[in-house]
Design a protein around this motif. Structure first.
Motif: not given
Length: 217
Positions: A157-158, A182-186, A189-191
């Motif tokens: 899960m993102g 699942v960490h995608l960033g800030g 950065e979540s597009a």
């Protein structure tokens, strides 16, 4: 399911296809959940069988009773809701699970926010006093209960956040819902988890999400 060592008080604004299964997961993990609605009476038949740690209330009451708030209303209703509750949401961790979904002329999902803007950044700008995270946005809502129950901790899960505390709490709640965070960033950065993004509607393992999002490791 094992109860959480540190139970949270969670308000869910929007008891629909996202809010209901997640609320049930979190109750099973030992958290206390208030389902917020403009008409709490319509939730009585859903909430009563869930036990004494679940209740229905107005959206304002759900926010006041909670340390963590999930936004899961339809996106067209989100702006008005935040206008009403921005002050009450200050100091809270807010997990935005809404999707500004549109369809392009050629039939593809797109974000109504347009290119260069993410829903997470938009929500953080609207809620400057809150710690905002994104989660539960790309996974098909009709699978949130079944995949989180029958195949616990198999599917990724993102999530995204600019705030370390919001990230930790969101990762905990993703885990307690039966998924692997699942960490995608800030938030900027979540597009990938917004409509039209690389992960929108995508179901895979944590490693599969990282690969599809172009993340290493």
């Amino acid at each position: 399911m094992t109860g959480s060592a540190n139970p949270l008080t969670i308000g869910i604004l929007g008891a629909g296809n996202i809010g209901r299964p997640l609320g049930r997961h979190w109750l099973a993990a030992g958290h206390r959940v208030t389902f917020g609605s403009r008409d709490p009476g319509r939730l009585v038949s859903f909430v009563e069988p869930l036990g004494d740690r679940a209740r229905a209330a107005t959206c304002a009451e759900a926010v006041e009773a909670s340390d963590v708030v999930l936004l899961s209303v339809p996106h067209p209703a989100l702006g008005e809701l935040l206008d009403e509750l921005e002050g009450r949401l200050a100091g809270k961790i807010v997990i935005d699970a809404t999707s500004p979904i549109g369809v392009s002329d050629d039939g593809l999902f797109v974000s109504l926010l347009g290119p260069g803007s993410t829903q997470g950044s938009w929500a953080a700008e609207r809620l400057p006093g809150s710690s905002v995270a994104r989660a539960f946005t790309h996974f098909p809502d009709e699978l949130l209960w079944s995949r989180g129950t029958r195949q616990r901790h198999f599917w990724g899960m993102g999530i995204a956040s600019d705030d370390s505390a919001a990230r930790r709490v969101t990762e905990t709640l993703v885990h307690d819902a039966g998924f692997v965070p699942v960490h995608l960033g800030g938030l900027s950065e979540s597009a990938a988890v917004d409509p039209g993004g690389a992960l929108f509607g995508y179901v895979s393992t944590a490693a599969g999400l990282r690969a599809a999002a172009g993340l290493s490791g």
